[in-house]
Design a protein around this motif. Sequence first.
Motif, mmCIF file in Angstrom:
data_model
loop_
_atom_site.group_PDB
_atom_site.id
_atom_site.type_symbol
_atom_site.label_atom_id
_atom_site.label_comp_id
_atom_site.label_asym_id
_atom_site.label_seq_id
_atom_site.Cartn_x
_atom_site.Cartn_y
_atom_site.Cartn_z
ATOM 1 N N LEU A 173 0.705 -1.324 -0.068
ATOM 2 C CA LEU A 173 -0.019 -0.114 0.000
ATOM 3 C C LEU A 173 0.857 1.147 0.040
ATOM 4 O O LEU A 173 1.645 1.305 0.676
ATOM 5 N N VAL A 174 0.425 2.152 -0.777
ATOM 6 C CA VAL A 174 1.185 3.349 -0.735
ATOM 7 C C VAL A 174 0.598 4.610 -0.711
ATOM 8 O O VAL A 174 -0.536 4.932 -1.377
ATOM 9 N N ALA A 175 0.906 5.579 0.088
ATOM 10 C CA ALA A 175 0.403 6.998 0.317
ATOM 11 C C ALA A 175 1.192 7.957 -0.226
ATOM 12 O O ALA A 175 2.160 8.191 0.514
ATOM 13 N N LYS A 176 0.900 8.855 -0.849
ATOM 14 C CA LYS A 176 1.925 9.818 -1.701
ATOM 15 C C LYS A 176 1.540 11.159 -0.521
ATOM 16 O O LYS A 176 0.421 11.554 -0.497
ATOM 17 N N GLY A 177 2.458 11.994 -0.420
ATOM 18 C CA GLY A 177 2.411 12.950 0.169
ATOM 19 C C GLY A 177 3.067 14.215 -0.595
ATOM 20 O O GLY A 177 2.561 14.004 -1.967
ATOM 21 N N GLN A 178 3.893 14.905 -0.443
ATOM 22 C CA GLN A 178 4.224 16.050 -1.135
ATOM 23 C C GLN A 178 5.492 16.025 -2.006
ATOM 24 O O GLN A 178 5.865 16.732 -2.818
ATOM 25 N N LEU A 179 6.118 14.669 -1.814
ATOM 26 C CA LEU A 179 7.234 14.149 -2.571
ATOM 27 C C LEU A 179 6.791 13.607 -3.810
ATOM 28 O O LEU A 179 5.943 12.587 -3.780
ATOM 29 N N GLN A 180 7.644 14.186 -4.885
ATOM 30 C CA GLN A 180 7.156 13.342 -6.303
ATOM 31 C C GLN A 180 8.160 12.272 -6.563
ATOM 32 O O GLN A 180 9.383 12.594 -6.993
ATOM 33 N N SER A 181 7.810 11.138 -6.463
ATOM 34 C CA SER A 181 8.895 10.034 -6.945
ATOM 35 C C SER A 181 8.207 8.795 -7.345
ATOM 36 O O SER A 181 6.842 8.586 -6.686
ATOM 37 N N GLU A 182 8.471 7.919 -8.319
ATOM 38 C CA GLU A 182 7.948 6.927 -8.457
ATOM 39 C C GLU A 182 9.070 5.451 -8.308
ATOM 40 O O GLU A 182 8.597 4.464 -8.444
ATOM 41 N N TRP A 183 9.769 5.875 -7.088
ATOM 42 C CA TRP A 183 10.987 4.938 -6.789
ATOM 43 C C TRP A 183 10.233 3.599 -6.194
ATOM 44 O O TRP A 183 10.720 2.632 -6.347
ATOM 45 N N ILE A 184 9.161 3.931 -5.315
ATOM 46 C CA ILE A 184 8.714 2.933 -4.596
ATOM 47 C C ILE A 184 7.890 1.695 -5.572
ATOM 48 O O ILE A 184 7.919 0.419 -5.558
ATOM 49 N N GLY A 185 7.152 2.203 -6.610
ATOM 50 C CA GLY A 185 6.586 1.504 -7.767
ATOM 51 C C GLY A 185 7.343 0.899 -8.497
ATOM 52 O O GLY A 185 7.293 -0.449 -8.923
ATOM 53 N N THR A 186 8.638 1.578 -8.912
ATOM 54 C CA THR A 186 9.315 0.986 -10.019
ATOM 55 C C THR A 186 10.432 0.197 -9.562
ATOM 56 O O THR A 186 10.964 -0.601 -10.364
ATOM 57 N N ALA A 187 11.266 0.516 -8.492
ATOM 58 C CA ALA A 187 12.244 -0.193 -7.721
ATOM 59 C C ALA A 187 11.854 -1.133 -6.591
ATOM 60 O O ALA A 187 12.348 -2.192 -6.553
ATOM 61 N N LEU A 188 11.442 -0.440 -5.388
ATOM 62 C CA LEU A 188 11.112 -1.289 -4.405
ATOM 63 C C LEU A 188 10.260 -2.217 -4.475
ATOM 64 O O LEU A 188 10.359 -3.522 -4.055
ATOM 65 N N ALA A 189 8.882 -2.134 -5.125
ATOM 66 C CA ALA A 189 7.989 -2.898 -5.081
ATOM 67 C C ALA A 189 8.539 -4.555 -5.998
ATOM 68 O O ALA A 189 8.519 -5.498 -5.623
ATOM 69 N N PRO A 190 9.233 -4.056 -7.068
ATOM 70 C CA PRO A 190 9.714 -5.304 -7.920
ATOM 71 C C PRO A 190 10.872 -5.820 -7.112
ATOM 72 O O PRO A 190 10.915 -7.089 -6.970
ATOM 73 N N ALA A 191 11.760 -5.319 -6.280
ATOM 74 C CA ALA A 191 12.729 -5.949 -5.515
ATOM 75 C C ALA A 191 12.148 -6.750 -4.649
ATOM 76 O O ALA A 191 12.647 -7.911 -4.122
ATOM 77 N N TRP A 192 10.958 -6.305 -3.870
ATOM 78 C CA TRP A 192 10.314 -7.043 -2.864
ATOM 79 C C TRP A 192 9.421 -8.070 -3.396
ATOM 80 O O TRP A 192 8.681 -8.839 -2.722
ATOM 81 N N ASN A 193 9.074 -8.276 -4.750
ATOM 82 C CA ASN A 193 8.305 -9.273 -5.218
ATOM 83 C C ASN A 193 6.963 -9.161 -4.866
ATOM 84 O O ASN A 193 6.265 -10.377 -4.478
ATOM 85 N N VAL A 194 6.487 -7.839 -4.512
ATOM 86 C CA VAL A 194 4.906 -7.915 -4.200
ATOM 87 C C VAL A 194 3.982 -8.428 -5.142
ATOM 88 O O VAL A 194 4.182 -8.278 -6.503
ATOM 89 N N LEU A 195 2.990 -8.854 -4.730
ATOM 90 C CA LEU A 195 1.998 -9.565 -5.396
ATOM 91 C C LEU A 195 0.808 -8.402 -6.113
ATOM 92 O O LEU A 195 0.393 -8.719 -6.869
ATOM 93 N N GLY A 196 0.954 -7.129 -5.685
ATOM 94 C CA GLY A 196 0.156 -5.980 -6.075
ATOM 95 C C GLY A 196 0.408 -5.014 -5.309
ATOM 96 O O GLY A 196 0.939 -4.814 -4.184
ATOM 97 N N LEU A 197 0.055 -3.705 -5.890
ATOM 98 C CA LEU A 197 0.237 -2.366 -5.020
ATOM 99 C C LEU A 197 -1.093 -1.703 -5.344
ATOM 100 O O LEU A 197 -1.543 -1.559 -6.406
ATOM 101 N N ARG A 198 -1.429 -1.004 -4.328
ATOM 102 C CA ARG A 198 -2.415 -0.060 -4.324
ATOM 103 C C ARG A 198 -2.146 1.083 -3.527
ATOM 104 O O ARG A 198 -1.227 1.388 -2.835
#
Length: 269
Positions: A173-198
């Motif tokens: 689960l991802v909650a965005k504040g004032q920081l603009q970045s896609e690192w969690i979705g493009t790098a961290l989630a694949p590295a952790w082999n998550v089954l889905g992202l919301r």
Amino acid sequence: MALPAQDDRTLPAVVLAELDRRPLDEVLSEVQALLDQHGHLIVVSSQAVSEGVRRRLHTVRSILESDRIALFQPDLPPLGLAVLARQLRQLASCDLTPGVLASAGRLLTHYIHAGALLGSVTKLDRVPVGLRAHAKSWVPGTQFAVLAHPEPQLVRIGPDATLNGPEFGTWMLVAKGQLQSEWIGTALAPAWNVLGLREATLPAESASWWGTGRLVEFCTFLPDLSVLYQLVTSVRQSVCHWCGIDVIGDRCVFCSATAPVHENQIQAR
């Protein structure tokens, strides 16, 4: 912290709003009505709440003289806490007794990985931060990935940046504040082999907890009710020697009594 329901069985949350600002009689009436309706109450709150809210919760419980109110304040960031609260709402639809359900919060905490991507760590005081990280925090454009639970970790974002993730299948689960970045979705989630992202709305206490509003908070969790139920029911249950309620673990969440140490246990030591 009242996240949308995960499935049709997830029970709705009751938000006790502005506890330290409303008249005490009004809060007492609300809590008493909840007890009359449901029998037991599990209050999940963040460690980022004000001292006034914390005192009010204990005052209400004391005045009502109720061992049917469990005050649960785990050491989790706001988004992780919101996920845990929803998992308890999921389990509340099952055939678990109030004591087992309340105790399940401590157990399920171990299966949550919670952290954030931060634009600054200068005011971060809930995770150890070295002097070098503090110095780099002043460099424009620097971002840090921080894991607060289960084991604190901090890395500067770069091509090889990574965090220690779960060793079992989870959703993120991802909650965005004032920081603009896609690192969690493009790098961290694949590295952790998550089954889905919301995505979710950033909790109101996140900026205070992390020390900055320039953040993207994330949390991985077990979404399936069947898996949660199996985890909880696989743990040995016992009866609290003080209030008589069923619990898991060595301390009752409702009356705070700890399991007695028997003579043979003392001799074994």
